[in-house]
Structure formats: structure tokens, C-alpha cells
Write a protein that holds these residues in place. Structure first.
Motif, PDB file in Angstrom:
ATOM      1  N   VAL A  19      41.956 -13.499 -35.826  1.00 53.97           N
ATOM      2  CA  VAL A  19      42.766 -13.151 -37.001  1.00 53.97           C
ATOM      3  C   VAL A  19      42.365 -14.056 -38.175  1.00 53.97           C
ATOM      4  O   VAL A  19      42.144 -13.585 -39.295  1.00 53.97           O
ATOM      5  CB  VAL A  19      44.281 -13.314 -36.688  1.00 53.97           C
ATOM      6  N   ALA A  20      42.246 -15.356 -37.890  1.00 54.33           N
ATOM      7  CA  ALA A  20      41.891 -16.319 -38.948  1.00 54.33           C
ATOM      8  C   ALA A  20      40.490 -16.031 -39.483  1.00 54.33           C
ATOM      9  O   ALA A  20      40.238 -16.123 -40.690  1.00 54.33           O
ATOM     10  CB  ALA A  20      41.988 -17.743 -38.399  1.00 54.33           C
ATOM     11  N   ALA A  21      39.565 -15.659 -38.588  1.00 57.49           N
ATOM     12  CA  ALA A  21      38.184 -15.379 -39.016  1.00 57.49           C
ATOM     13  C   ALA A  21      38.147 -14.152 -39.923  1.00 57.49           C
ATOM     14  O   ALA A  21      37.451 -14.142 -40.947  1.00 57.49           O
ATOM     15  CB  ALA A  21      37.286 -15.164 -37.801  1.00 57.49           C
ATOM     16  N   LEU A  22      38.908 -13.128 -39.587  1.00 57.44           N
ATOM     17  CA  LEU A  22      38.927 -11.916 -40.417  1.00 57.44           C
ATOM     18  C   LEU A  22      39.582 -12.213 -41.763  1.00 57.44           C
ATOM     19  O   LEU A  22      39.112 -11.780 -42.818  1.00 57.44           O
ATOM     20  CB  LEU A  22      39.680 -10.782 -39.708  1.00 57.44           C
ATOM     21  N   ARG A  23      40.662 -13.006 -41.713  1.00 55.39           N
ATOM     22  CA  ARG A  23      41.371 -13.367 -42.948  1.00 55.39           C
ATOM     23  C   ARG A  23      40.440 -14.137 -43.885  1.00 55.39           C
ATOM     24  O   ARG A  23      40.411 -13.904 -45.092  1.00 55.39           O
ATOM     25  CB  ARG A  23      42.587 -14.219 -42.588  1.00 55.39           C
ATOM     26  N   ALA A  24      39.633 -15.031 -43.303  1.00 48.38           N
ATOM     27  CA  ALA A  24      38.701 -15.814 -44.116  1.00 48.38           C
ATOM     28  C   ALA A  24      37.675 -14.896 -44.779  1.00 48.38           C
ATOM     29  O   ALA A  24      37.324 -15.089 -45.947  1.00 48.38           O
ATOM     30  CB  ALA A  24      38.003 -16.860 -43.247  1.00 48.38           C
ATOM     31  N   VAL A  25      37.212 -13.912 -44.036  1.00 51.57           N
ATOM     32  CA  VAL A  25      36.191 -13.004 -44.561  1.00 51.57           C
ATOM     33  C   VAL A  25      36.771 -12.102 -45.647  1.00 51.57           C
ATOM     34  O   VAL A  25      36.142 -11.824 -46.664  1.00 51.57           O
ATOM     35  CB  VAL A  25      35.606 -12.144 -43.410  1.00 51.57           C
TER      36      VAL A  25
ATOM     37  N   ALA B   8      42.371  -7.864 -31.636  1.00 49.86           N
ATOM     38  CA  ALA B   8      43.094  -8.420 -32.791  1.00 49.86           C
ATOM     39  C   ALA B   8      42.335  -8.116 -34.086  1.00 49.86           C
ATOM     40  O   ALA B   8      42.944  -7.787 -35.117  1.00 49.86           O
ATOM     41  CB  ALA B   8      43.288  -9.925 -32.614  1.00 49.86           C
ATOM     42  N   LEU B   9      41.005  -8.203 -34.048  1.00 47.48           N
ATOM     43  CA  LEU B   9      40.186  -7.886 -35.236  1.00 47.48           C
ATOM     44  C   LEU B   9      40.378  -6.434 -35.657  1.00 47.48           C
ATOM     45  O   LEU B   9      40.613  -6.136 -36.841  1.00 47.48           O
ATOM     46  CB  LEU B   9      38.700  -8.098 -34.935  1.00 47.48           C
ATOM     47  N   VAL B  10      40.267  -5.543 -34.681  1.00 41.00           N
ATOM     48  CA  VAL B  10      40.385  -4.105 -34.976  1.00 41.00           C
ATOM     49  C   VAL B  10      41.800  -3.795 -35.477  1.00 41.00           C
ATOM     50  O   VAL B  10      41.985  -3.027 -36.430  1.00 41.00           O
ATOM     51  CB  VAL B  10      40.011  -3.275 -33.718  1.00 41.00           C
ATOM     52  N   ALA B  11      42.806  -4.430 -34.858  1.00 37.02           N
ATOM     53  CA  ALA B  11      44.203  -4.174 -35.252  1.00 37.02           C
ATOM     54  C   ALA B  11      44.468  -4.673 -36.674  1.00 37.02           C
ATOM     55  O   ALA B  11      45.085  -3.971 -37.483  1.00 37.02           O
ATOM     56  CB  ALA B  11      45.147  -4.842 -34.257  1.00 37.02           C
ATOM     57  N   CYS B  12      43.993  -5.878 -37.003  1.00 36.64           N
ATOM     58  CA  CYS B  12      44.246  -6.423 -38.349  1.00 36.64           C
ATOM     59  C   CYS B  12      43.462  -5.647 -39.409  1.00 36.64           C
ATOM     60  O   CYS B  12      43.943  -5.468 -40.532  1.00 36.64           O
ATOM     61  CB  CYS B  12      43.905  -7.911 -38.405  1.00 36.64           C
ATOM     62  N   ASN B  13      42.277  -5.189 -39.034  1.00 38.16           N
ATOM     63  CA  ASN B  13      41.483  -4.373 -39.963  1.00 38.16           C
ATOM     64  C   ASN B  13      42.282  -3.122 -40.357  1.00 38.16           C
ATOM     65  O   ASN B  13      42.269  -2.692 -41.516  1.00 38.16           O
ATOM     66  CB  ASN B  13      40.160  -3.987 -39.296  1.00 38.16           C
ATOM     67  N   GLU B  14      43.012  -2.575 -39.394  1.00 37.99           N
ATOM     68  CA  GLU B  14      43.848  -1.382 -39.635  1.00 37.99           C
ATOM     69  C   GLU B  14      45.116  -1.774 -40.412  1.00 37.99           C
ATOM     70  O   GLU B  14      45.457  -1.159 -41.426  1.00 37.99           O
ATOM     71  CB  GLU B  14      44.204  -0.774 -38.273  1.00 37.99           C
TER      72      GLU B  14
ATOM     73  N   GLN C  21      32.539  -0.834 -38.181  1.00 38.56           N
ATOM     74  CA  GLN C  21      32.401  -1.430 -36.842  1.00 38.56           C
ATOM     75  C   GLN C  21      31.320  -2.515 -36.854  1.00 38.56           C
ATOM     76  O   GLN C  21      31.486  -3.578 -36.259  1.00 38.56           O
ATOM     77  CB  GLN C  21      32.066  -0.342 -35.822  1.00 38.56           C
ATOM     78  N   GLN C  22      30.232  -2.240 -37.566  1.00 37.82           N
ATOM     79  CA  GLN C  22      29.137  -3.211 -37.672  1.00 37.82           C
ATOM     80  C   GLN C  22      29.632  -4.517 -38.323  1.00 37.82           C
ATOM     81  O   GLN C  22      29.329  -5.626 -37.846  1.00 37.82           O
ATOM     82  CB  GLN C  22      28.009  -2.573 -38.503  1.00 37.82           C
ATOM     83  N   GLU C  23      30.420  -4.383 -39.402  1.00 34.73           N
ATOM     84  CA  GLU C  23      30.948  -5.580 -40.083  1.00 34.73           C
ATOM     85  C   GLU C  23      31.931  -6.326 -39.181  1.00 34.73           C
ATOM     86  O   GLU C  23      31.942  -7.567 -39.143  1.00 34.73           O
ATOM     87  CB  GLU C  23      31.615  -5.179 -41.410  1.00 34.73           C
ATOM     88  N   LEU C  24      32.748  -5.582 -38.442  1.00 29.70           N
ATOM     89  CA  LEU C  24      33.683  -6.234 -37.508  1.00 29.70           C
ATOM     90  C   LEU C  24      32.919  -6.983 -36.422  1.00 29.70           C
ATOM     91  O   LEU C  24      33.314  -8.077 -36.011  1.00 29.70           O
ATOM     92  CB  LEU C  24      34.606  -5.199 -36.860  1.00 29.70           C
ATOM     93  N   CYS C  25      31.794  -6.407 -35.967  1.00 29.38           N
ATOM     94  CA  CYS C  25      30.975  -7.073 -34.944  1.00 29.38           C
ATOM     95  C   CYS C  25      30.422  -8.392 -35.490  1.00 29.38           C
ATOM     96  O   CYS C  25      30.295  -9.376 -34.752  1.00 29.38           O
ATOM     97  CB  CYS C  25      29.835  -6.171 -34.481  1.00 29.38           C
ATOM     98  N   GLU C  26      30.080  -8.414 -36.778  1.00 31.58           N
ATOM     99  CA  GLU C  26      29.554  -9.653 -37.369  1.00 31.58           C
ATOM    100  C   GLU C  26      30.629 -10.742 -37.380  1.00 31.58           C
ATOM    101  O   GLU C  26      30.359 -11.898 -37.068  1.00 31.58           O
ATOM    102  CB  GLU C  26      29.028  -9.389 -38.784  1.00 31.58           C
ATOM    103  N   VAL C  27      31.870 -10.387 -37.725  1.00 30.24           N
ATOM    104  CA  VAL C  27      32.967 -11.360 -37.678  1.00 30.24           C
ATOM    105  C   VAL C  27      33.201 -11.774 -36.222  1.00 30.24           C
ATOM    106  O   VAL C  27      33.368 -12.954 -35.906  1.00 30.24           O
ATOM    107  CB  VAL C  27      34.268 -10.770 -38.283  1.00 30.24           C
ATOM    108  N   ALA C  28      33.177 -10.784 -35.326  1.00 26.32           N
ATOM    109  CA  ALA C  28      33.428 -11.032 -33.897  1.00 26.32           C
ATOM    110  C   ALA C  28      32.465 -12.073 -33.344  1.00 26.32           C
ATOM    111  O   ALA C  28      32.856 -12.945 -32.565  1.00 26.32           O
ATOM    112  CB  ALA C  28      33.297  -9.724 -33.121  1.00 26.32           C
ATOM    113  N   ALA C  29      31.193 -12.000 -33.767  1.00 28.15           N
ATOM    114  CA  ALA C  29      30.169 -12.907 -33.238  1.00 28.15           C
ATOM    115  C   ALA C  29      30.486 -14.365 -33.573  1.00 28.15           C
ATOM    116  O   ALA C  29      30.062 -15.273 -32.858  1.00 28.15           O
ATOM    117  CB  ALA C  29      28.804 -12.521 -33.789  1.00 28.15           C
ATOM    118  N   THR C  30      31.249 -14.600 -34.638  1.00 27.87           N
ATOM    119  CA  THR C  30      31.595 -15.983 -34.999  1.00 27.87           C
ATOM    120  C   THR C  30      32.738 -16.504 -34.122  1.00 27.87           C
ATOM    121  O   THR C  30      32.983 -17.700 -34.074  1.00 27.87           O
ATOM    122  CB  THR C  30      32.027 -16.102 -36.483  1.00 27.87           C
TER     123      THR C  30
END
Ligand code: C5P
Length: 327
Positions: A74-80, A115-121, A129-138
Motif C-alpha cells: 500500500v505504501a509503495a503504491l501511495r509513493a508512486v 493489496a496493490l490491485v485493490a488500492c489501484n481500484e 497490470q504492467q505498471e502494477l507489476c513494476e511497483v510489486a517488484a519493489t
């Protein structure tokens, strides 16, 4: 208030080839990830501050603070996306677990992906999906695969993914869930030590022969298994079963010797293939079809070689929104 619920699969590795230890503490690997129909559900809703509540299989072992991988995601997605940890950008995360914890099935990574997919929604961030995978990798090596699902080749730490272009086929798996857990870093560490001892001369790294410079043995660069890929392309479970391989199996068995018996029992009951999943201690078995999977599951339960048995099919879809409820 809106609650978004995401369903996310566990993974097994049909191949896991591990290269040498890298300076950053990770290992280069080549792996064939395969998502299976054993799912966690993760719900997020806006809250005053981030929080996480975990229920179900192994819930007591999951950290419920900022160390929780789902909250880190969640924090990683928020930062991005530039959202702040205030007001409606904070979320309450609720995790219902069916994927056992520290079992080699990437349950924590799955929850982070969900959590990434849920917060994105929820935040309507609109990342692909590609951009979410990039955040996921971190967030972790296996998180991007849980976003993607299906069957995919992983390289690098496991985060560089290529979907396997294989015809639609369904495989029937039986999982033997162990009475205990294994720490992934410790299993990798055991592999490194076993390799050092098995090297010519049997000297661990840092023990220079005859006072010369230390030369830690370097295993060959990992390569994708043609056996696994050919079997997947042909949709041939027999060949797939024969081709399964995992470099972490030997260290996992060294740390958890009971697994040897579990694997032997599955083979004895006619599994097409038997392997430790990831860093273990879950073992998985490939069945000929649905009814063979039932027979295999019943036999394994009766043999008393594991804590419990689960059936699953694969490939399964990656993290998917299954509900968005306004209240
Ligand atoms: O990326 P993740 O946090 O899931 O990895 C957990 C640990 O597993 C790492 O800290 C590392 O010790 C080990 N690991 C590794 N090589 C990989 C993936 C994980 O050594 N490719």
C-alpha cells in the motif's frame, strides 16, 4: 465508504534454478511460476490510518503492523501515485487467509499483490497490470507474479516475468501442507553452504587453499528447463511430472528431513511428479486428472506424512477484483 475485495492465488514453482549469491544478498534465478486455485481474499476500505487485520490459516504468524507485506505494498503504491498517508488515502486492510504462511507458496507476496490491485481500484489510480507489476517488484521477488497469475517464466530475483505462451490446459495438483514452516533466507543460505561444501576441494568460501586467494565456487548460470517448457507446450502432464525441479529442495529437506518421507509417499501413490514448493516446506504432487487427485489426496492424508492435504488446479488467474461495495 467503498470496500474493494480481491482474490489472489498461491503459486508453486514448476522449475526453480538458483544461481550464485549476488552482492545484494539475492540470487539470480530462472523459475517457472504456476498460480494455483488456493486463494486468499484481501479487502481494503478507506480509514483514518493504515491498519491490517488477518484471519484464517496461520493468521497468528502474520505481522499485523507496518512490517506486513500488504501494508508495505500500500505504501509503495501511495509513493508512486503521490497520495499521502492522510485522509482518504489511508486504508484498512482485511486479509482472509487460506494460503499457509511461510510454506513456499508465496502467501505473503499474494496478499501484497492483492493489496496493490485493490488500492489501484479504490483510489482509481488506473495503473496498468504492467505498471502494477513494476511497483510489486519493489515489494518482494514473488509479488509481481501474484499480480500476473497463470504460468510465467521469472528471471532476475524472480520479478522479471514473461508469461508462458502455452495452450490452455488444466493441471490437477495435491498439496501436502507441513507441520511447521521454513524461512526463505535460511533455505537459500543452506543451499549456498551445501554448494560450498560440495565444491572441488570441499572448502567453504573464505577458506583459501594453501593460503591463496579465496575462490568461492560459482554454480553455472541457471537455465530454463526445456523439459518443463516442452511439456507445458504439449499440455503433457506425464512429461511435466518428470521434468519438475527445484534447487531449493535439497536444502529444504536438509532443514526439514520429514519432507523426504512426504515426497516418497506421493510418488508411491502414483503421482506423476513430486516436488518441494519454493523454499518449502509444502510439497506438491501432480495427478493424472481430477479423480486421481482425489485418490492421491485421500492416500496422502491416510499415510500421516503431513499436517493436512489440499487439492488445487492450475493455472489460476492473478489478483482479481471480485467485489466493490459502497456502503
Ligand atoms: O524478495 P523477498 O523479500 O521475497 O525475498 C526474501 C529473501 O529470500 C531475500 O531476503 C533473500 O534472502 C532470499 N532470496 C534470494 N534470491 C531470490 C529471492 C529471494 O536469495 N531471488
Amino acid at each position: 465508504m467503498t470496500t474493494v475485495t480481491v482474490r489472489v492465488p498461491a503459486k508453486i514453482n514448476l522449475q526453480l534454478a538458483v544461481g550464485p549469491l549476488r552482492p545484494d544478498g539475492y540470487h539470480d534465478l530462472v523459475t517457472v511460476f504456476h498460480a494455483i486455485s488456493l486463494f486468499d481474499e484481501v479487502a481494503v476500505s478507506p480509514a483514518e490510518a493504515d491498519s491490517v487485520a488477518v484471519s484464517g490459516e496461520g493468521a497468528a504468524q502474520v505481522p499485523a503492523d507496518a512490517d506486513n507485506l500488504a501494508l508495505r505494498a500500500v505504501a509503495a503504491l501511495r509513493a508512486v501515485t503521490g497520495q499521502r498517508d492522510t485522509g482518504d488515502a489511508a486504508v484498512a486492510v482485511t486479509i482472509s487467509k487460506r494460503i499457509p504462511v511461510a510454506a513456499g507458496l508465496a502467501g505473503g507476496s499474494a496478499d501484497a499483490a492483492a493489496a496493490l490491485v485493490a488500492c489501484n481500484e479504490l483510489w482509481r489510480t488506473g495503473l496498468s497490470q504492467q505498471e502494477l507489476c513494476e511497483v510489486a517488484a519493489t515489494v518482494g521477488s514473488d509479488v509481481a507474479f501474484a499480480v500476473l497469475g497463470g504460468t510465467a517464466v521469472g528471471r532476475g530475483r524472480g520479478e522479471r516475468l514473461t508469461p508462458a505462451l502455452v495452450p490452455a490446459a488444466q493441471y490437477h495438483w495435491v498439496l501436502a501442507l507441513a507441520d511447521g514452516s521454513l524461512s526463505t533466507p535460511e533455505v537459500y543460505g543452506t543451499l549456498d553452504r551445501m554448494r560450498a561444501l560440495l565444491a572441488p576441494g570441499g572448502r567453504p568460501p573464505g577458506d583459501p587453499p594453501h593460503g591463496g586467494p579465496a575462490r568461492p565456487p560459482i554454480p553455472p548460470a541457471p537455465e530454463l528447463s526445456t523439459g518443463v517448457m516442452t511439456a507445458l507446450r504439449a499440455g503433457d502432464p506425464e512429461r511435466l511430472g518428470q521434468s519438475l525441479s527445484n534447487d531449493l529442495q535439497a536444502p529444504a529437506i536438509a532443514m526439514f528431513p520429514a519432507l523426504r518421507k512426504t515426497l516418497a509417499a506421493g510418488r508411491e501413490f502414483g503421482a506423476l511428479g513430486a516436488l518441494v514448493s519454493g523454499s518449502g516446506p509444502t510439497c506438491f504432487f501432480l495427478a493424472r486428472g481430477a479423480s486421481h487427485a482425489t485418490d492421491l489426496a485421500v492416500s496422502l492424508s491416510g499415510a500421516g506424512v503431513c499436517r493436512s492435504v489440499a487439492r488445487a488446479t492450475g493455472p489460476a488467474a492473478g489478483a482479481t477484483v471480485i467485489g466493490s461495495l459502497a456502503s
